[in-house]
Scaffold this active site. Structure first.
Site, mmCIF file in Angstrom:
data_model
loop_
_atom_site.group_PDB
_atom_site.id
_atom_site.type_symbol
_atom_site.label_atom_id
_atom_site.label_comp_id
_atom_site.label_asym_id
_atom_site.label_seq_id
_atom_site.Cartn_x
_atom_site.Cartn_y
_atom_site.Cartn_z
ATOM 1 N N GLU A 101 38.709 54.298 45.543
ATOM 2 C CA GLU A 101 39.024 53.415 46.661
ATOM 3 C C GLU A 101 40.525 53.283 46.877
ATOM 4 O O GLU A 101 41.301 53.369 45.933
ATOM 5 C CB GLU A 101 38.448 52.017 46.382
ATOM 6 C CG GLU A 101 36.942 52.007 46.402
ATOM 7 C CD GLU A 101 36.339 50.684 45.959
ATOM 8 O OE1 GLU A 101 35.278 50.337 46.477
ATOM 9 O OE2 GLU A 101 36.925 50.001 45.103
ATOM 10 N N CYS A 114 47.525 50.626 48.977
ATOM 11 C CA CYS A 114 47.306 50.536 47.540
ATOM 12 C C CYS A 114 46.410 51.707 47.163
ATOM 13 O O CYS A 114 45.292 51.815 47.660
ATOM 14 C CB CYS A 114 46.620 49.203 47.232
ATOM 15 S SG CYS A 114 46.131 49.063 45.503
ATOM 16 N N CYS A 121 39.095 53.795 34.550
ATOM 17 C CA CYS A 121 40.290 53.548 33.748
ATOM 18 C C CYS A 121 39.844 53.381 32.303
ATOM 19 O O CYS A 121 38.740 52.931 32.043
ATOM 20 C CB CYS A 121 40.975 52.259 34.225
ATOM 21 S SG CYS A 121 42.536 51.906 33.390
ATOM 22 N N CYS A 125 41.176 46.473 30.155
ATOM 23 C CA CYS A 125 41.679 45.110 30.329
ATOM 24 C C CYS A 125 40.478 44.230 30.678
ATOM 25 O O CYS A 125 39.685 44.569 31.560
ATOM 26 C CB CYS A 125 42.733 45.051 31.439
ATOM 27 S SG CYS A 125 44.157 46.099 31.098
ATOM 28 N N CYS A 128 39.679 42.973 34.417
ATOM 29 C CA CYS A 128 39.760 43.934 35.522
ATOM 30 C C CYS A 128 38.406 44.614 35.730
ATOM 31 O O CYS A 128 37.800 45.128 34.791
ATOM 32 C CB CYS A 128 40.825 44.977 35.213
ATOM 33 S SG CYS A 128 40.975 46.225 36.504
ATOM 34 N N GLU A 169 45.197 53.733 35.569
ATOM 35 C CA GLU A 169 46.526 53.462 35.018
ATOM 36 C C GLU A 169 47.390 54.682 35.362
ATOM 37 O O GLU A 169 47.204 55.758 34.785
ATOM 38 C CB GLU A 169 46.422 53.259 33.496
ATOM 39 C CG GLU A 169 47.729 53.349 32.734
ATOM 40 C CD GLU A 169 48.841 52.436 33.251
ATOM 41 O OE1 GLU A 169 48.601 51.248 33.472
ATOM 42 O OE2 GLU A 169 49.971 52.948 33.413
ATOM 43 N N CYS A 342 43.569 43.219 43.927
ATOM 44 C CA CYS A 342 43.950 43.706 42.606
ATOM 45 C C CYS A 342 42.817 43.506 41.615
ATOM 46 O O CYS A 342 42.290 42.401 41.477
ATOM 47 C CB CYS A 342 45.124 42.901 42.071
ATOM 48 S SG CYS A 342 46.660 43.334 42.799
HETATM 49 N N1 SAH Z 1 46.731 49.912 35.597
HETATM 50 C C1 SAH Z 1 47.830 49.450 36.362
HETATM 51 C C2 SAH Z 1 47.571 49.357 37.855
HETATM 52 C C3 SAH Z 1 46.263 48.798 38.345
HETATM 53 S S1 SAH Z 1 45.974 47.068 38.296
HETATM 54 C C4 SAH Z 1 48.352 48.142 35.799
HETATM 55 O O1 SAH Z 1 47.766 47.631 34.858
HETATM 56 O O2 SAH Z 1 49.384 47.662 36.259
HETATM 57 C C5 SAH Z 1 47.107 46.341 39.398
HETATM 58 C C6 SAH Z 1 47.395 44.875 39.064
HETATM 59 O O3 SAH Z 1 46.221 44.075 39.253
HETATM 60 C C7 SAH Z 1 47.797 44.661 37.620
HETATM 61 O O4 SAH Z 1 48.925 43.828 37.559
HETATM 62 C C8 SAH Z 1 46.609 43.943 37.010
HETATM 63 O O5 SAH Z 1 47.012 43.110 35.964
HETATM 64 C C9 SAH Z 1 46.092 43.157 38.188
HETATM 65 N N2 SAH Z 1 44.680 42.779 38.118
HETATM 66 C C10 SAH Z 1 43.671 43.445 37.535
HETATM 67 N N3 SAH Z 1 42.522 42.779 37.677
HETATM 68 C C11 SAH Z 1 42.809 41.660 38.372
HETATM 69 C C12 SAH Z 1 42.015 40.587 38.888
HETATM 70 N N4 SAH Z 1 40.720 40.551 38.719
HETATM 71 N N5 SAH Z 1 42.654 39.608 39.559
HETATM 72 C C13 SAH Z 1 43.983 39.662 39.790
HETATM 73 N N6 SAH Z 1 44.757 40.678 39.376
HETATM 74 C C14 SAH Z 1 44.184 41.658 38.663
#
Ligand code: SAH
Length: 372
Positions: A101, A114, A121, A125, A128, A169, A342
């Site tokens: 996406e 974006c 991934c 985390c 996420c 990532e 995000c």
């Molecule tokens: N893997 C990379 C890029 C993808 S996530 C990274 O970790 O930076 C992009 C951003 O979204 C990151 O800052 C992550 O911490 C945040 N993010 C992930 N899940 C989220 C959620 N459910 N709500 C708000 N931000 C989130």
């Protein structure tokens, strides 16, 4: 668009994603002048030509040689989901049927894309949604820039900013991401200013060190998300390999161009990392790091145990950082109604969830729409 099916003897390659360096090498094997590379790139990226036969300033033999070795393929747009805020989430189907996406987010001053760098991934985390997929595969450079090219092709308004904050990532798919960034920023190819591109990373310190050596001068956003190692270990298992002090040390030494700063991303999770004490510890860690801070109230999804903090808590957290002289913004939540925000990307169909988080209704509530 001219498509060519690769035959077995000469496996043809997608021209999108082929770097200048790769083409220069090939042209030297073919005894073609290096400036021919510039000509081909100009046709493809500036004149949007998708047929080597139309490249009339090249010899006929070079044209047919290119046509034998390359084809043009963009990820296929499988669906578009429209958010109330004007954002559009694109679901792309790739050659092998995998899906990723991208989210197109228009605003008054910019149109931000974006984009994704991996199918799924592997960093796991806990907050996420993409993590729930595991890593299916890396995207190629062509599939990364292809998201941009395919969306720009159908939008009336051109993309002005790019954030690598979709699925995956970026630094865990290092080579293809660097190739994609070179194609995006090269004056011969997509010609996008390095100021307009932000790569977001969970903090893979070794890769960040390699990345700085590439001299790309791309903005980095670092997902910090916790103010102590115990909490960050729990939220982001990668912290066990690269704990906060190691990450901070890397950021302090990271060379920055004048007027540039890192972006620190901090997802705010109610009762997990949103206390006054957290704000104090965060300020301490970031004291000598040239940065601005983006606070991201957690974007919910059904299966998550986490919740966003109250608006008051978010503002308290921000105010403390501002008092300590940080530029601290509350990230405007975009496309939350279509699981396009995000950490909500998982290439599923959108199940509508209530719009949560902050609203742009308070002068004190400085909003930073996604990137510089
Ligand atoms: N893997 C990379 C890029 C993808 S996530 C990274 O970790 O930076 C992009 C951003 O979204 C990151 O800052 C992550 O911490 C945040 N993010 C992930 N899940 C989220 C959620 N459910 N709500 C708000 N931000 C989130």
């Amino acid at each position: 668009m001219m498509m060519k099916t690769p035959d077995m003897s000469t496996p043809a390659q997608n021209f999108f994603g082929t770097t200048e360096l790769q083409l220069k090498k090939l042209f030297s094997e073919w005894k073609e002048q290096p400036y021919r590379v510039h000509q081909v790139f100009t046709w493809v990226y500036h004149y949007h030509c998708r047929d080597f036969n139309e490249m009339t300033n090249l010899s006929k033999s070079l044209r047919s040689r290119l046509a034998e070795n390359f084809y043009f393929a963009l990820p296929k747009i499988q669906s578009r989901t429209h958010s109330k805020d004007g954002s559009i989430k694109y679901l792309f189907e790739l050659d092998d049927g995998a899906v990723v996406e991208s989210v197109w987010m228009p605003s008054d001053s910019r149109n931000t894309l974006c984009l994704s760098t991996q199918v799924g991934c592997r960093l796991n985390c806990t907050f996420c949604l993409t993590a729930s997929l595991g890593l299916k595969r890396n995207l190629t450079a062509g599939e990364i820039i292809g998201q941009h090219l395919a969306i720009n092709q159908e939008q009336e308004y051109q993309i002005t900013n790019i954030v690598f904050m979709g699925m995956g990532e970026p630094l865990d798919n290092y080579g293809p991401v660097v190739d994609a960034l070179r194609l995006m920023t090269s004056p011969e190819a997509m010609k996008i200013s390095t100021r307009k591109i932000t790569v977001s990373t969970s903090g893979l310190v070794d890769k960040m060190k390699a990345f700085q050596e590439e001299n790309l001068a791309i903005n980095l956003a670092i997902s910090l998300n916790a103010s102590d190692n115990a909490t960050r270990d729990r939220l982001m298992p990668i912290n066990k390999k690269y704990p906060i002090e190691v990450l901070m040390d890397c950021l302090k030494k990271y060379p920055l161009k004048p007027q540039r700063r890192h972006t620190i991303e901090y997802v705010l999770l109610a009762d997990i990392n949103d206390s006054d004490e957290d704000a104090r510890r965060l300020a301490k860690w970031l004291k000598d790091v040239p940065c601005k801070i983006n606070l991201i109230p957690f974007n919910s999804f059904d299966s998550s145990e986490f919740r966003p903090p109250s608006e008051e808590r978010v503002l308290n957290f921000q105010n403390y950082l501002i008092e300590k002289n940080f530029s601290a913004f509350i990230r405007q939540n975009r496309a939350t109604d279509i699981l396009g925000a995000c950490g909500q990307l998982a290439a599923q169909s959108a199940s509508v969830i209530p719009l949560r988080g902050m609203k742009a209704n308070d002068e004190h509530n400085a909003l930073d729409p996604v990137s510089n």
